[in-house]
Scaffold this motif. Sequence first.
Motif, PDB file in Angstrom:
ATOM      1  N   LEU A   1       0.246   6.973  -4.998  1.00  0.00           N
ATOM      2  CA  LEU A   1      -0.941   6.735  -4.182  1.00  0.00           C
ATOM      3  C   LEU A   1      -0.925   7.761  -3.059  1.00  0.00           C
ATOM      4  O   LEU A   1       0.079   7.887  -2.346  1.00  0.00           O
ATOM      5  CB  LEU A   1      -0.948   5.326  -3.594  1.00  0.00           C
ATOM      6  N   PHE A   2      -2.018   8.519  -2.939  1.00  0.00           N
ATOM      7  CA  PHE A   2      -2.149   9.495  -1.871  1.00  0.00           C
ATOM      8  C   PHE A   2      -3.201   8.996  -0.872  1.00  0.00           C
ATOM      9  O   PHE A   2      -4.273   8.526  -1.278  1.00  0.00           O
ATOM     10  CB  PHE A   2      -2.571  10.862  -2.416  1.00  0.00           C
ATOM     11  N   ILE A   3      -2.867   9.111   0.410  1.00  0.00           N
ATOM     12  CA  ILE A   3      -3.804   8.756   1.469  1.00  0.00           C
ATOM     13  C   ILE A   3      -4.074  10.022   2.271  1.00  0.00           C
ATOM     14  O   ILE A   3      -3.147  10.598   2.854  1.00  0.00           O
ATOM     15  CB  ILE A   3      -3.236   7.668   2.408  1.00  0.00           C
ATOM     16  N   ARG A   4      -5.324  10.462   2.270  1.00  0.00           N
ATOM     17  CA  ARG A   4      -5.704  11.650   3.040  1.00  0.00           C
ATOM     18  C   ARG A   4      -6.158  11.235   4.430  1.00  0.00           C
ATOM     19  O   ARG A   4      -6.654  10.115   4.629  1.00  0.00           O
ATOM     20  CB  ARG A   4      -6.832  12.401   2.338  1.00  0.00           C
ATOM     21  N   ASP A   5      -5.998  12.159   5.392  1.00  0.00           N
ATOM     22  CA  ASP A   5      -6.459  11.907   6.759  1.00  0.00           C
ATOM     23  C   ASP A   5      -6.031  10.515   7.231  1.00  0.00           C
ATOM     24  O   ASP A   5      -6.864   9.669   7.604  1.00  0.00           O
ATOM     25  CB  ASP A   5      -7.982  12.044   6.828  1.00  0.00           C
ATOM     26  N   SER A   6      -4.746  10.255   7.186  1.00  0.00           N
ATOM     27  CA  SER A   6      -4.233   8.920   7.501  1.00  0.00           C
ATOM     28  C   SER A   6      -4.597   8.514   8.929  1.00  0.00           C
ATOM     29  O   SER A   6      -4.662   9.345   9.846  1.00  0.00           O
ATOM     30  CB  SER A   6      -2.720   8.872   7.284  1.00  0.00           C
ATOM     31  N   GLN A   7      -4.849   7.222   9.098  1.00  0.00           N
ATOM     32  CA  GLN A   7      -5.266   6.642  10.368  1.00  0.00           C
ATOM     33  C   GLN A   7      -4.263   5.579  10.816  1.00  0.00           C
ATOM     34  O   GLN A   7      -3.604   4.961   9.973  1.00  0.00           O
ATOM     35  CB  GLN A   7      -6.643   5.996  10.207  1.00  0.00           C
ATOM     36  N   PRO A   8      -4.171   5.322  12.102  1.00  0.00           N
ATOM     37  CA  PRO A   8      -3.269   4.241  12.567  1.00  0.00           C
ATOM     38  C   PRO A   8      -3.564   2.903  11.884  1.00  0.00           C
ATOM     39  O   PRO A   8      -2.649   2.103  11.662  1.00  0.00           O
ATOM     40  CB  PRO A   8      -3.541   4.186  14.072  1.00  0.00           C
ATOM     41  N   SER A   9      -4.821   2.685  11.516  1.00  0.00           N
ATOM     42  CA  SER A   9      -5.183   1.434  10.833  1.00  0.00           C
ATOM     43  C   SER A   9      -4.627   1.362   9.412  1.00  0.00           C
ATOM     44  O   SER A   9      -4.666   0.293   8.785  1.00  0.00           O
ATOM     45  CB  SER A   9      -6.707   1.272  10.788  1.00  0.00           C
ATOM     46  N   ASP A  10      -4.094   2.476   8.906  1.00  0.00           N
ATOM     47  CA  ASP A  10      -3.449   2.468   7.585  1.00  0.00           C
ATOM     48  C   ASP A  10      -2.017   1.942   7.665  1.00  0.00           C
ATOM     49  O   ASP A  10      -1.362   1.761   6.638  1.00  0.00           O
ATOM     50  CB  ASP A  10      -3.420   3.877   6.982  1.00  0.00           C
ATOM     51  N   SER A  11      -1.524   1.721   8.873  1.00  0.00           N
ATOM     52  CA  SER A  11      -0.158   1.226   9.055  1.00  0.00           C
ATOM     53  C   SER A  11      -0.040  -0.168   8.450  1.00  0.00           C
ATOM     54  O   SER A  11      -0.705  -1.122   8.879  1.00  0.00           O
ATOM     55  CB  SER A  11       0.201   1.183  10.546  1.00  0.00           C
ATOM     56  N   ALA A  12       0.779  -0.269   7.413  1.00  0.00           N
ATOM     57  CA  ALA A  12       0.913  -1.515   6.650  1.00  0.00           C
ATOM     58  C   ALA A  12       2.019  -1.314   5.621  1.00  0.00           C
ATOM     59  O   ALA A  12       2.620  -0.242   5.541  1.00  0.00           O
ATOM     60  CB  ALA A  12      -0.402  -1.860   5.933  1.00  0.00           C
ATOM     61  N   THR A  13       2.267  -2.335   4.823  1.00  0.00           N
ATOM     62  CA  THR A  13       3.168  -2.210   3.679  1.00  0.00           C
ATOM     63  C   THR A  13       2.325  -2.007   2.429  1.00  0.00           C
ATOM     64  O   THR A  13       1.349  -2.735   2.202  1.00  0.00           O
ATOM     65  CB  THR A  13       4.050  -3.461   3.540  1.00  0.00           C
ATOM     66  N   TYR A  14       2.693  -1.014   1.646  1.00  0.00           N
ATOM     67  CA  TYR A  14       1.959  -0.700   0.422  1.00  0.00           C
ATOM     68  C   TYR A  14       2.794  -1.123  -0.786  1.00  0.00           C
ATOM     69  O   TYR A  14       3.959  -0.756  -0.910  1.00  0.00           O
ATOM     70  CB  TYR A  14       1.628   0.793   0.373  1.00  0.00           C
ATOM     71  N   LEU A  15       2.159  -1.889  -1.653  1.00  0.00           N
ATOM     72  CA  LEU A  15       2.838  -2.453  -2.817  1.00  0.00           C
ATOM     73  C   LEU A  15       2.215  -1.900  -4.091  1.00  0.00           C
ATOM     74  O   LEU A  15       0.987  -1.932  -4.255  1.00  0.00           O
ATOM     75  CB  LEU A  15       2.684  -3.980  -2.831  1.00  0.00           C
ATOM     76  N   CYS A  16       3.049  -1.404  -5.001  1.00  0.00           N
ATOM     77  CA  CYS A  16       2.532  -1.094  -6.320  1.00  0.00           C
ATOM     78  C   CYS A  16       2.749  -2.314  -7.213  1.00  0.00           C
ATOM     79  O   CYS A  16       3.657  -3.118  -6.979  1.00  0.00           O
ATOM     80  CB  CYS A  16       3.215   0.128  -6.918  1.00  0.00           C
ATOM     81  N   ALA A  17       1.878  -2.458  -8.200  1.00  0.00           N
ATOM     82  CA  ALA A  17       1.987  -3.595  -9.121  1.00  0.00           C
ATOM     83  C   ALA A  17       1.480  -3.155 -10.482  1.00  0.00           C
ATOM     84  O   ALA A  17       0.629  -2.264 -10.581  1.00  0.00           O
ATOM     85  CB  ALA A  17       1.182  -4.788  -8.610  1.00  0.00           C
TER      86      ALA A  17
END
Lengths: 115, 116
Positions: free
Chosen positions: B74-90
Amino acid sequence: EAGVTQSPTHLIKTRGQQATLRCSPISGHTSVYWYQQALGLGLQFLLWYDEGEERNRGNFPPRFSGRQFPNYSSELNVNALELEDSALYLCASSSRPDSEGYEQYFGPGTRLTVT
Amino acid sequence: QKEVEQDPGPLSVPEGAIVSLNCTYSNSAFQYFMWYRQYSRKGPELLMYTYSSGNKEDGRFTAQVDKSSKYISLFIRDSQPSDSATYLCAMSSSVISSGSARQLTFGSGTQLTVLP
């Protein structure tokens, strides 16, 4: 469109008691899934209900059980609570799969604390 | 060995950076792949869903699946402080209405912090 809802938000029980958690799926969704998210153990699959029937259960003891009602809402029951049952219990729902599969949408969870 | 391996992080990046999150898996039957974002003490939010191999883009998010390597990103471009979280693949193997078909197997999650 309303998302998956769960109640209660928090539940505090004593060891040995029973807990009942409730879930309402997204309108039109027929499948409900239950997961446990315990600290340090990640998200683990518990139960899957579809069209009122239990389709699969994960590696959990029989004291974890549930049911799905005719309106597709679901209930998870945990009997003889143990301290290690303390966790966030998540409910997810999905519609009938199409040619490219399906998506599971999660509710906010019920945090169960066993003391 | 776990069926799904995910680097737990934590991962800390400056605002505006490109973030790359990855999972590897061992079960060749998996063909449905998802990425969820989970904020602290909340339920997981579905970000991306991909069937089989290939790329999928949605706004600032791009999901890639390489079934030959059993690797998803998973790629996140132009990351923002609101993207701060835990990312889970499933991932799951099938959509049939029985057995372990629709049981999601999750990675352990990557904790991401985007610094302003």
